[in-house]
Design a protein around this motif. Structure first.
Motif, short mmCIF file in Angstrom:
data_model
loop_
_atom_site.label_atom_id
_atom_site.label_comp_id
_atom_site.label_asym_id
_atom_site.label_seq_id
_atom_site.Cartn_x
_atom_site.Cartn_y
_atom_site.Cartn_z
N MET A 1 0.82 -1.21 0.00
CA MET A 1 0.00 0.00 0.00
C MET A 1 0.86 1.25 0.00
O MET A 1 0.56 2.22 -0.72
CB MET A 1 -0.93 -0.01 1.21
CG MET A 1 -2.00 1.07 1.16
SD MET A 1 -3.11 0.89 -0.26
CE MET A 1 -4.10 2.38 -0.10
N PRO B 1 -4.60 -1.55 -3.64
CA PRO B 1 -3.32 -1.34 -4.33
C PRO B 1 -3.37 -1.73 -5.80
O PRO B 1 -2.76 -1.05 -6.64
CB PRO B 1 -2.34 -2.20 -3.54
CG PRO B 1 -3.17 -3.18 -2.79
CD PRO B 1 -4.46 -2.49 -2.51
N MET C 1 2.43 1.76 -3.50
CA MET C 1 1.47 2.07 -4.55
C MET C 1 0.90 3.47 -4.37
O MET C 1 0.66 4.18 -5.35
CB MET C 1 0.35 1.03 -4.58
CG MET C 1 0.82 -0.37 -4.94
SD MET C 1 1.77 -0.45 -6.49
CE MET C 1 0.52 0.03 -7.66
N GLY D 1 0.40 -5.57 -3.68
CA GLY D 1 -0.50 -5.57 -2.52
C GLY D 1 0.21 -5.74 -1.21
O GLY D 1 -0.32 -5.36 -0.17
N TRP E 1 -2.77 0.66 -9.23
CA TRP E 1 -1.90 0.20 -10.33
C TRP E 1 -2.58 0.42 -11.68
O TRP E 1 -1.95 0.82 -12.66
CB TRP E 1 -1.57 -1.27 -10.10
CG TRP E 1 -0.90 -2.01 -11.21
CD1 TRP E 1 -1.46 -2.95 -12.02
CD2 TRP E 1 0.47 -1.91 -11.62
NE1 TRP E 1 -0.54 -3.45 -12.90
CE2 TRP E 1 0.66 -2.83 -12.69
CE3 TRP E 1 1.55 -1.14 -11.19
CZ2 TRP E 1 1.88 -3.00 -13.33
CZ3 TRP E 1 2.77 -1.32 -11.84
CH2 TRP E 1 2.94 -2.22 -12.88
#
Length: 563
Positions: free
Chosen positions: A58, A272, A61, A83, A276
């Motif tokens: 997290m 996450p 990202m 993730g 992306w």
């Protein structure tokens, strides 16, 4: 339904609810990220520049997503899967039926996290914690005796006394109501004054010390402390946290991380992964339709094996296949122990005092075991007692916590047979998944002798022991007494103006860098600190109308204890 916005004013009082605002560094991250002026701007010559992001959890990202919006080109390195510890494992053959192996319950006080949940249009539901309004019933099984409750008032007086002792202890020892009032009001001056008084008192003392010496518990029996450790209130037992610094527990309860929790429908890993894939509008430099996925041609770079300082002073990163690239800035968002065990980070990148903090970080163990069942059979009524056939269960047996996830009638249900930490998790470490399931079923059979859970299991079980994963080596940080100084060094590392040149340009983020580890809000907040740090390092600045965490650091900075 979607998650409620925690920043919404409380209708009855006009006051803002409790959020993860401080207490160590009371900066309004939620306001900063939603401000229409954005998080800052970069010099034109820096637009399109590459910035390395090590770790696609997290924190990684969030930082990559926000830096891309500002016009940089994040280059994400990931050794496992996107993730991190937000890992939603799908059961084979069942659409949308998942096991949450890492983070699974998210307090609405985590407003930075919910900013991204709402931004991605994801739905959430209340988490079925013990005795919560959405949990039909709870069973507490201690020392061979079973108690059934649909409300807390159904429990025997002993449990009521334990709950009252906890409330009294917080008030007597930590002025809990006053400090929560300052947190909700975002009264920085009052909050810092009260919190800074507590730091030198409780940094060197453990959670168990607090429970054992607080007058509210001291005038009651040892058994009261034992019951509190075994089952607690709200999210379950607290005894695995007993060795931790009391400051860490105080932060959790002050910011309501242990209350009003929700889970993300069909899996939190969507957050996450959503960042992306998301194509934000109004980006600087990049054309409409750009996403992190597109900038990476579909997949992150391989995991990192080395971080060094190049002869030109840049940050040189080598991946697992020996490909080396240099960057003017990099973010390390992986577990801190990996810097010395897997990533071979050059020593001069960080000060010796920071290395000490990174190396002394303590990680807690955690194990979970899930099964998918044909239907939420636990809602059936026992014909002899009229009670639910099975309940959310807290016990002193090896399962510790058993959670029931109802995905709706006509769909399979999910049972987290066992969620355990520390020594209880270590008991599971060497065991294969089938053995873990059988042990859990045997323990639950002693609590529910007439319920044949095994007859409802479909598909293959899913389990995890985070300490056995080489990319994590533990579930989350649990600071010990005396670790405040270490946390201070890690958290404040994004402020690099006074650092020697060899330590600048490489930033740390993640929940283990934050003040409240184990909660995703800490990953979000430290990622945003790093975004400010990287923008500043590259010659950028924030807008005057939306000053960032570094701009307000001198005003808000955490208390520094003498070494």
């Amino acid at each position: 339904m979607t998650a409620p916005h925690s920043t919404k004013l409380t209708e009855s009082t006009g006051a803002r609810p409790i959020t993860v605002f401080g207490p160590d560094f009371p900066f309004p991250y939620d306001d900063w990220i939603k401000h229409p002026r954005g998080l800052g701007r970069l010099p034109g010559e820096r637009l399109g520049s590459e910035v390395a992001i090590i770790g696609a959890g997290m924190a990684g990202m969030v930082a990559a997503y926000e830096l891309m919006k500002l016009g940089l080109r994040p280059v994400i390195y990931e050794a496992g899967r996107i993730g991190g510890r937000l890992r939603s494992q799908a059961f084979e053959g069942a659409s949308g039926i998942i096991a949450e192996l890492g983070g699974m319950r998210f307090p609405v006080s985590g407003t930075g996290f919910y900013h991204y949940v709402d931004h991605l249009g994801l739905a959430s539901k209340p988490f079925p914690n013990p005795l919560s309004p959405v949990t039909p019933s709870t069973v507490i099984d201690l020392e061979g005796q079973t108690y059934y409750a649909e409300n807390q008032s159904d429990l025997p007086p002993l449990f009521q006394e334990v709950a009252e002792a906890w409330r009294e202890a917080l008030e007597e020892t930590a002025s809990f109501t006053a400090i929560q009032k300052a947190t909700g009001a975002r009264d920085v001056q009052a909050l810092k004054a009260m919190w800074n008084r507590l730091i030198p008192i409780w940094d060197d003392r453990s959670f168990y010390d607090f429970v054992a010496t607080a007058p509210a518990f001291a005038r009651r029996s040892f058994h009261h402390r034992e019951v509190f450790g075994q089952v607690g209130f709200g999210t379950g037992g607290w005894d695995s946290d007993y060795p931790n610094s009391m400051l860490e527990v105080l932060r959790v309860v002050i910011t309501n991380c242990d209350e009003d929790q929700r889970y993300i429908e069909e899996g939190v890993e969507q957050v996450p992964r959503g960042l992306w894939k998301h194509k934000p509008g109004g980006m600087v430099h990049w054309p409409q339709g750009t996403s992190l996925e597109r900038l990476h041609s579909g997949a992150p770079r391989p995991g990192v094996t080395q971080i060094a300082r190049s002869s030109a002073g840049r940050i040189a990163i080598t991946d697992r296949w020996g490909v080396r690239a240099e960057y003017d800035a990099a973010l390390v968002a992986c577990q801190s122990w990996l810097l010395t065990t897997q990533l071979n980070a050059e020593e001069r990148l960080f000060s010796h005092k920071l290395w000490m903090a990174l190396d002394r970080t303590r990680y807690m163990q955690s194990a979970k075991t899930f099964v998918m069942v044909d239907r939420p059979f636990w809602k059936d009524k026992d014909p002899h007692t009229g009670r639910d056939l099975m309940s959310m269960t807290l016990t002193d047996r090896l399962t510790r916590g058993t959670y029931l996830f109802d995905n709706g009638n006509g769909r399979p249900g999910v049972i987290c047979l066992s969620y355990s930490w520390m020594s209880d998790a270590l008991k599971m470490l060497p065991l294969p998944v089938d053995k873990r399931v059988r042990l859990a079923l045997d323990a639950l059979k002693r609590i529910y002798p007439s319920v044949d859970i095994a007859s409802h299991i479909i598909g293959d079980p899913i389990t995890v022991s985070w300490e056995a994963d080489p990319n994590f080596l533990g579930a989350f940080k649990g600071a010990l007494p005396g670790h405040y100084r270490y946390n201070h060094r890690m958290y404040c590392q994004f402020m690099q103006g006074n650092m020697p040149p060899n330590e600048r340009g490489i930033f740390l983020a993640g929940d283990d860098v934050s003040w409240i580890p184990g909660w995703v809000e800490g990953a979000v907040q430290t990622a945003l600190n790093a975004v400010w740090g990287i923008v500043t390092h590259l010659g950028g600045e924030t807008h005057a109308a939306n000053r960032g965490p570094g701009d307000r650091f001198e005003e808000l900075k955490p208390l520094a204890l003498a070494d």
